[in-house]
Design a protein around this motif. Sequence first.
Motif, mmCIF file in Angstrom:
data_model
loop_
_atom_site.group_PDB
_atom_site.id
_atom_site.type_symbol
_atom_site.label_atom_id
_atom_site.label_comp_id
_atom_site.label_asym_id
_atom_site.label_seq_id
_atom_site.Cartn_x
_atom_site.Cartn_y
_atom_site.Cartn_z
ATOM 1 N N UNK A 253 3.531 34.267 -21.949
ATOM 2 C CA UNK A 253 3.470 35.510 -22.716
ATOM 3 C C UNK A 253 2.198 36.271 -22.367
ATOM 4 N N UNK A 254 2.259 37.590 -22.509
ATOM 5 C CA UNK A 254 1.120 38.471 -22.287
ATOM 6 C C UNK A 254 0.781 39.193 -23.579
ATOM 7 N N UNK A 255 -0.495 39.466 -23.760
ATOM 8 C CA UNK A 255 -0.996 40.125 -24.968
ATOM 9 C C UNK A 255 -1.436 41.537 -24.604
ATOM 10 N N UNK A 256 -0.907 42.545 -25.271
ATOM 11 C CA UNK A 256 -1.213 43.948 -25.008
ATOM 12 C C UNK A 256 -2.053 44.516 -26.142
ATOM 13 N N UNK A 257 -3.081 45.269 -25.789
ATOM 14 C CA UNK A 257 -3.984 45.884 -26.774
ATOM 15 C C UNK A 257 -4.131 47.365 -26.436
ATOM 16 N N UNK B 13 7.238 51.670 -28.866
ATOM 17 C CA UNK B 13 8.241 50.769 -29.434
ATOM 18 C C UNK B 13 8.412 49.544 -28.545
ATOM 19 N N UNK B 14 9.141 48.565 -29.082
ATOM 20 C CA UNK B 14 9.418 47.359 -28.306
ATOM 21 C C UNK B 14 10.282 47.665 -27.092
ATOM 22 N N UNK B 15 11.167 48.647 -27.214
ATOM 23 C CA UNK B 15 12.008 49.019 -26.069
ATOM 24 C C UNK B 15 11.176 49.618 -24.945
ATOM 25 N N UNK B 16 10.130 50.407 -25.286
ATOM 26 C CA UNK B 16 9.257 50.961 -24.254
ATOM 27 C C UNK B 16 8.536 49.846 -23.490
ATOM 28 N N UNK B 17 8.054 48.863 -24.214
ATOM 29 C CA UNK B 17 7.343 47.755 -23.569
ATOM 30 C C UNK B 17 8.298 46.916 -22.732
ATOM 31 N N UNK B 18 9.471 46.657 -23.280
ATOM 32 C CA UNK B 18 10.445 45.852 -22.534
ATOM 33 C C UNK B 18 10.920 46.586 -21.289
ATOM 34 N N UNK B 19 11.085 47.918 -21.383
ATOM 35 C CA UNK B 19 11.491 48.691 -20.219
ATOM 36 C C UNK B 19 10.442 48.717 -19.127
ATOM 37 N N UNK C 171 0.248 47.862 -36.996
ATOM 38 C CA UNK C 171 -1.007 48.033 -37.722
ATOM 39 C C UNK C 171 -2.218 47.686 -36.875
ATOM 40 N N UNK C 172 -2.061 46.760 -35.943
ATOM 41 C CA UNK C 172 -3.158 46.334 -35.082
ATOM 42 C C UNK C 172 -3.134 47.014 -33.717
ATOM 43 N N UNK C 173 -2.044 47.726 -33.400
ATOM 44 C CA UNK C 173 -1.950 48.362 -32.090
ATOM 45 C C UNK C 173 -1.849 47.376 -30.946
ATOM 46 N N UNK C 174 -1.188 46.248 -31.183
ATOM 47 C CA UNK C 174 -1.061 45.222 -30.157
ATOM 48 C C UNK C 174 0.369 44.700 -30.136
ATOM 49 N N UNK C 175 0.677 43.894 -29.132
ATOM 50 C CA UNK C 175 2.018 43.338 -28.977
ATOM 51 C C UNK C 175 1.959 42.109 -28.094
ATOM 52 N N UNK C 176 2.975 41.254 -28.246
ATOM 53 C CA UNK C 176 3.149 40.079 -27.402
ATOM 54 C C UNK C 176 4.443 40.249 -26.615
ATOM 55 N N UNK D 146 -3.265 50.684 -21.407
ATOM 56 C CA UNK D 146 -3.145 49.475 -22.210
ATOM 57 C C UNK D 146 -3.886 48.333 -21.527
ATOM 58 N N UNK D 147 -4.644 47.568 -22.293
ATOM 59 C CA UNK D 147 -5.313 46.381 -21.771
ATOM 60 C C UNK D 147 -4.378 45.179 -21.915
ATOM 61 N N UNK D 148 -4.412 44.321 -20.916
ATOM 62 C CA UNK D 148 -3.489 43.187 -20.859
ATOM 63 C C UNK D 148 -4.284 41.898 -20.706
ATOM 64 N N UNK D 149 -3.861 40.861 -21.411
ATOM 65 C CA UNK D 149 -4.461 39.529 -21.304
ATOM 66 C C UNK D 149 -3.358 38.497 -21.487
ATOM 67 N N UNK D 150 -3.667 37.273 -21.087
ATOM 68 C CA UNK D 150 -2.704 36.189 -21.275
ATOM 69 C C UNK D 150 -2.676 35.772 -22.740
ATOM 70 N N UNK D 151 -1.489 35.376 -23.208
ATOM 71 C CA UNK D 151 -1.371 34.847 -24.559
ATOM 72 C C UNK D 151 -1.900 33.433 -24.649
ATOM 73 N N UNK D 152 -1.831 32.887 -25.843
ATOM 74 C CA UNK D 152 -2.287 31.522 -26.085
ATOM 75 C C UNK D 152 -1.108 30.635 -26.434
ATOM 76 N N UNK D 153 -1.324 29.347 -26.238
ATOM 77 C CA UNK D 153 -0.260 28.394 -26.547
ATOM 78 C C UNK D 153 -0.057 28.289 -28.049
ATOM 79 N N UNK D 154 1.199 28.199 -28.459
ATOM 80 C CA UNK D 154 1.502 28.056 -29.877
ATOM 81 C C UNK D 154 1.260 26.621 -30.338
ATOM 82 N N UNK D 155 0.807 26.453 -31.574
ATOM 83 C CA UNK D 155 0.618 25.076 -32.078
ATOM 84 C C UNK D 155 1.967 24.372 -32.203
#
Length: 338
Positions: free
Chosen positions: A223-227, A234-240, A256-261, A288-297
Amino acid sequence: MSKNESLQTWEDSEFPILCETCLGENPYVRMTKERFGKECKVCAKPFTVFRWLPGRGMRYKKTEICQSCAKLKNVCQTCILDLEHGLPVQVRDSALGLEDAAPRDDINRRHYMENQARTDTPLDFSGRANPAGREMLKRMARRGPYYERNKPHLCSFFAKGTCTRGNECPYRHELPKADGELAKQNIIDRYHGTNDPVAKRMLARSSAKVDGLAPPDDKSIASLFLVGLTAETSADDIKGYFYAYGEVKSVNVVPAKGCAFVNFKTRAGAEAAAQAVIGGCVIGGKSIRVAWGRARPKGPRADAPKPTTAGAPPPPPGSTRAMAYPSQDPTAQGAQPK
């Protein structure tokens, strides 16, 4: 070469080739025009010099190179920056993988420029043949004009403490900063894209962002983290935007945070997307700034204490907290069956 032949090679133009920043914010700008007023700082050919004031409180600017040299590199005649992206030539050529083929000696340069003027297919600086480089330039490009470049020069008398004109002085009353290598710029190196200190600094920042998007060791992370998202994204814009790099399993937006996974179905798709958006990406006209996501517990912690009700004080009157009532089985309360 006779005098008439020399005059034929001189350049006479009606309007300069300028970027929006150098032209200024004044819509009623006035220019002075001087035919053959100066030699081009690249090819030493006399050309028409234009001089104008970009706006109030700014310094007068003028053209530094001829239009032939400007068209050859697709740059502004004044700041020698790329017209499409507003970036130094060295940054643009490094991103697109271009090499400076323009010779520097007078005879070969004149022959090279004549051949380029006659050719029907000029050099392509748009990056259509290099999508990754074009995406990099799009991220690094400045979105609007940067009028700070048009400020007056520093007053040398103020630096010495001898300026007596005060507020009437047309130069800036600021002490010069020790910029080191940035103070050693020249137009020739900037035009040919070699040893440009501004370009070196920009490329160094870009390399740091490349190192920051190195794939994590945990192969389960896909997963990637967008800020920096706007409320309209919208989610469709990011997915496209990301579907071209790999199958997207889901997109979770936090307005509210202006971010997405962005969760990819495979690790290979996530790595391809991270490689393509090194330094960030542009979605909906927003950088948009991009970073790698983190592993889920993986589930709850085994050593975490479980909540108990033993010894808990009774709830206050009127409380809606759930209580453990005794069984409704009459035999469980000691009642005798009838």
